[in-house]
Each structure stands twice: as C-alpha cells, then as structure tokens.
Design a protein around this motif. Sequence first.
Motif, mmCIF file in Angstrom:
data_model
loop_
_atom_site.group_PDB
_atom_site.id
_atom_site.type_symbol
_atom_site.label_atom_id
_atom_site.label_comp_id
_atom_site.label_asym_id
_atom_site.label_seq_id
_atom_site.Cartn_x
_atom_site.Cartn_y
_atom_site.Cartn_z
ATOM 1 N N LEU A 91 42.916 44.324 48.352
ATOM 2 C CA LEU A 91 42.084 45.374 47.695
ATOM 3 C C LEU A 91 41.149 45.793 48.421
ATOM 4 C CD1 LEU A 91 42.197 43.664 44.095
ATOM 5 C CD2 LEU A 91 43.303 45.838 44.678
ATOM 6 N N GLN A 92 40.432 45.058 49.132
ATOM 7 C CA GLN A 92 39.366 45.361 49.957
ATOM 8 C C GLN A 92 39.595 46.004 51.314
ATOM 9 O OE1 GLN A 92 37.263 41.504 50.043
ATOM 10 N NE2 GLN A 92 36.140 42.185 48.104
ATOM 11 N N PHE A 117 43.989 32.266 34.499
ATOM 12 C CA PHE A 117 44.390 33.354 34.457
ATOM 13 C C PHE A 117 43.099 34.372 34.607
ATOM 14 C CE2 PHE A 117 48.509 32.561 32.247
ATOM 15 C CZ PHE A 117 49.279 32.754 33.045
ATOM 16 N N TYR A 118 42.141 34.022 33.471
ATOM 17 C CA TYR A 118 40.890 34.786 33.350
ATOM 18 C C TYR A 118 40.057 34.809 34.670
ATOM 19 C CZ TYR A 118 36.327 36.434 31.722
ATOM 20 O OH TYR A 118 35.026 37.071 31.966
ATOM 21 N N GLN A 119 39.985 33.763 35.525
ATOM 22 C CA GLN A 119 39.134 33.703 36.580
ATOM 23 C C GLN A 119 39.918 34.424 37.740
ATOM 24 O OE1 GLN A 119 36.151 32.904 36.964
ATOM 25 N NE2 GLN A 119 35.901 31.731 34.888
ATOM 26 N N HIS A 120 41.080 34.412 37.692
ATOM 27 C CA HIS A 120 42.019 35.095 38.647
ATOM 28 C C HIS A 120 41.817 36.764 38.516
ATOM 29 C CE1 HIS A 120 45.568 36.415 41.072
ATOM 30 N NE2 HIS A 120 46.067 37.016 40.051
ATOM 31 N N ILE A 124 39.322 39.626 40.675
ATOM 32 C CA ILE A 124 40.210 40.926 40.970
ATOM 33 C C ILE A 124 39.549 42.050 40.565
ATOM 34 C CG2 ILE A 124 42.347 42.301 40.611
ATOM 35 C CD1 ILE A 124 44.128 39.829 40.766
ATOM 36 N N ALA A 125 39.178 42.161 39.309
ATOM 37 C CA ALA A 125 38.284 43.130 38.776
ATOM 38 C C ALA A 125 37.122 43.296 39.650
ATOM 39 C CB ALA A 125 38.022 42.912 37.236
ATOM 40 N N GLN A 126 36.344 42.347 39.939
ATOM 41 C CA GLN A 126 35.253 42.640 40.642
ATOM 42 C C GLN A 126 35.374 42.931 42.121
ATOM 43 O OE1 GLN A 126 33.647 38.517 39.652
ATOM 44 N NE2 GLN A 126 32.218 39.317 38.140
ATOM 45 N N ALA A 127 36.610 42.909 42.683
ATOM 46 C CA ALA A 127 36.919 43.307 44.004
ATOM 47 C C ALA A 127 37.253 44.963 44.202
ATOM 48 C CB ALA A 127 38.124 42.524 44.485
ATOM 49 N N THR A 128 37.393 45.560 43.031
ATOM 50 C CA THR A 128 37.956 46.902 43.012
ATOM 51 C C THR A 128 37.255 47.925 41.788
ATOM 52 O OG1 THR A 128 39.678 48.608 43.316
ATOM 53 C CG2 THR A 128 39.964 46.504 41.773
ATOM 54 N N ASP A 129 37.143 49.097 42.297
ATOM 55 C CA ASP A 129 36.645 49.979 41.263
ATOM 56 C C ASP A 129 38.000 50.906 40.615
ATOM 57 O OD1 ASP A 129 34.147 49.581 41.394
ATOM 58 O OD2 ASP A 129 33.860 51.004 43.173
ATOM 59 N N LEU A 130 39.114 50.414 41.192
ATOM 60 C CA LEU A 130 40.283 50.955 40.638
ATOM 61 C C LEU A 130 40.493 50.690 39.040
ATOM 62 C CD1 LEU A 130 42.494 50.959 43.809
ATOM 63 C CD2 LEU A 130 42.023 53.032 42.652
#
Length: 291
Positions: A91-92, A117-120, A124-130
């Motif tokens: 993602l980065q 699942f939540y932490q995974h 991911i959500a914090q690593a991208t604005d998509l």
Amino acid sequence: MQKFIGTGVALITPFKEDLSVDFDALVKLVNFNIENGTDYLVINGTTAESATITKEEKQEIINVIIKTNNKRLPLVLGVGGNNTALVIEELQTRDFTGIDGILSVAPYYSKPTQEGFYQHFKAIAQATDLPIILYNVPGRTAKNMEPATTLRLANDFKNVVGVKEAGNNQQQYYTLLRDKPADFLVISGDDDLALGVALAGGSGVISVIGQAFPKAFSTMINHGLKGNNKDGYAIHYKMMDVVDYIFAENNPAGIKTVLQELGICKNDVRLPLVKASTELQSKIAKFVKNF
C-alpha cells in the motif's frame, strides 16, 4: 461511495495455451464488460488466479486494464494477504494512479481471532487513504469474519467503505444490513444470493458470472436495487444453472469455459487448478448455446 454500487465483476486472467497471460483476450474482456453494463471492474482478485501470477505479470495486467478502461469505469484492485506487514508495504510503495479503491481479503490460512481480523484491517486502513472494501470469504480463508467485527471496522475507519460478503450465509447478510452505518456498502460476493441481497438493501455484487453475461446480470441487479423482484427473479431463474456450473469444480475453470464458449478467451488455468471436466464443459456449452 456511489461508484461501487451495482455490478462489479471479478475479472479472470486469460491465459494462452502456453499459460502466458493473453493480453489481447484481457482487452476484449474489459471492453465487452464496459460496453454491456458492468458498473466497475475488480483486478487481481481470487478469480484472477492471483496466487499463481507473478509480481511482474500483476503489474502488466494492471497497466493493460487501466489503459483499456481509459477512465470509463471505476477500478478496484485486490490488495490483501495473511502477512499484514507485506500488505502495508504494498500500500505504501505501489503507484495507485488510475485505481479507485482496494479489495482486501480477510487473512487466509492463519485463522486469526475476531480481534486479529480487526487489528489487521485497522493497520491497513491506517496505511492508505484509498477506499477499502473488506472481503470475507470463509470458504477460502478457513475463518469467518463476524458481522460485529466488520461493523466495528465500518464505524471506526471512514475509508472502510464496504464489505464483499461471500460466506453464502443469508443471516449474516441480514445482520450486516440491519446494523450497518447508513453509507456502508454490503456487497454480495455470492452470485446465487446477489439478487436477494440487493432486494434486502444491499449495494449490489462483485460477480464472477457477471463478466460473461454483463447485460443480463447487471439488469438483474438493477431490478434488485430498485425493489423490482418480479423482473429480477425472471432473470435470476434463467441464470441459476450456469451459476451452479461455474462453481461446481473450481473457480475460475468454470467461468473460463463460459468465456471460451463466448469466444472471448481460452479456458486454460494454472496448476494447482485444472480445466473443467469434459462433462462440465458440455453442460456449459449447452447452456451458453441456449441462453
């Protein structure tokens, strides 16, 4: 996220007989879908045999689809896995120019807890604005992401915009539809349940069979989104057999056989998958001829 409402299709990767990627067939498939009512395209998902495609091939596939699409439809790219750090790295470091969102599969094989699942997906959500569409497919991952976990992610991260739910579990769909935030998309990942999900308040489908019959399937889903069950089910009943056929042995051997009958590509797949059996090919050929 209006762009992900309606009929998305999980594109296959066409191969030549030597099992190299058939880019001419891929261009034909993309244009066929754009011209016949598909609303958005999903690249390098499970149906694309992403597990057996090299990094270089994946990039070339993305480039060809972006160029062929020429901004006509939204594009969703499969970016997921069971190594959270590697997903974040992709993602980065990847160039997402021309990509409108990502589809991220629940971690397979590892069988995390619901907190896992939540932490995974939090990472991911914090690593991208998509925009992120979660993908729950317990038949392939060996673990179900429960509605409470999906809804927790939906409420906590504004870029988690939807879920492709593919557990073939009607009760789970209903729970998600009942309890979801207003603008969160519940997308069917089950072709056989897609119309019912749309009628119940879902946002459409990411379909396998839709790429072979985009006009009929997207018309059916549009009927569902408008609450028109009579016309929707008229199409659903016509397509029931072929939906069963394409998943009877393995995906995408079945859908590739349909596409071969339509003259779009060959039905070759890479090991460990094998072509549809002669008996199944015969059933599919008969269906396509009559349809």
